[in-house]
Design a protein around this motif. Sequence first.
Motif, PDB file in Angstrom:
ATOM      1  N   LYS A  96       0.870  -1.278  -0.032  1.00 51.76           N
ATOM      2  CA  LYS A  96       0.095  -0.070   0.099  1.00 51.76           C
ATOM      3  C   LYS A  96       0.834   1.323  -0.031  1.00 51.76           C
ATOM      4  N   ASN A  97       1.853   1.109   0.739  1.00 51.48           N
ATOM      5  CA  ASN A  97       2.816   2.291   0.863  1.00 51.48           C
ATOM      6  C   ASN A  97       3.439   2.442  -0.564  1.00 51.48           C
ATOM      7  N   ARG A 130       1.588   4.304  -2.796  1.00 49.31           N
ATOM      8  CA  ARG A 130       1.026   5.760  -2.743  1.00 49.31           C
ATOM      9  C   ARG A 130       2.563   6.278  -3.251  1.00 49.31           C
TER      10      ARG A 130
END
Length: 309
Positions: free
Chosen positions: A89-90, A93
């Motif tokens: 997820k990071n 991003r």
Amino acid sequence: MTHFFKLIRWKNLIMIALVQYLIKYALLLPFFESHGVITTLKPLGFAILVIATVFIAAGGYVINDIYDIETDKVNKPDKVIVDQHISEKNALRLFIILNVIGVGLGYYLSNGIGQSGFFVIFIIASALLYIYSSYLKQMLLIGNIVVSLVVSLCILLVGVFELLPAISEANRSVQITFFKIILDYAIFAFMINLVRELVKDIEDIDGDHKAGMQTLPIVLGRERANKVVFALSLIPLISVIYYVVTHLFKQTEIVGYFLVFVIAPLIYISIKLFSAEQKSHYKHISLILKLVMLSGMLSLSLYNFILKF
């Protein structure tokens, strides 16, 4: 922080920035007075171009690692970063942030020099890197060709932004001549990177096969793929020899540089490819190809000497 820098391949990013600065400050600017080369970007504008390029390239490395999680667990389990040290997820991003900044800077720069259409180049590069990682990488040769084109685009980008907007009837011949030199280096980068991508495919055949990819060694088998890559490795070798003989043969020191740092390693690579069998062999060849790319690009610093003859 260490894992972040490894994820964005900071060494490769430095190499991209170095090559772009060499083109401007070693190839173009020294010939303002002697050859009448006109450049478009001031130092700050050029720095923005480099940063935009580096950010988009960094985003490409991040998205590639996101889609390669499973294959990397097989091919290089000790180097997996996404899902091990940085969450998926990071990482996603980070990919979005890097691309938004890179494309945004590209838009700002393109409009700043009155060439708004150039902004499309950044969009295309960003999109190609995403499509490559998510889809094209699994296709026979297509992914290898696309990513090699993006690598060559990093070099060509300097010529597009620095030379093309400054072309006039008076300097057209000079501007085009120097743009062709940059194009030659972009083609060299394309050839070397394509061979390297195929070598890495042979090296990573186990993980790629598990992921259902259709790379050259998976479709043809390792031995046949090895022969194909060996044959392809002769193309940059012959091309560089032709270039040196055609353009540089009277300049002993320059010929010596190309013989020692470009031609000899390319011959070595071809010989090693002919007999390569183990994963470690391909890893070694991949490293040498990377060094050849660097030594080839460093020859840009010699043009201040070459063009005085």
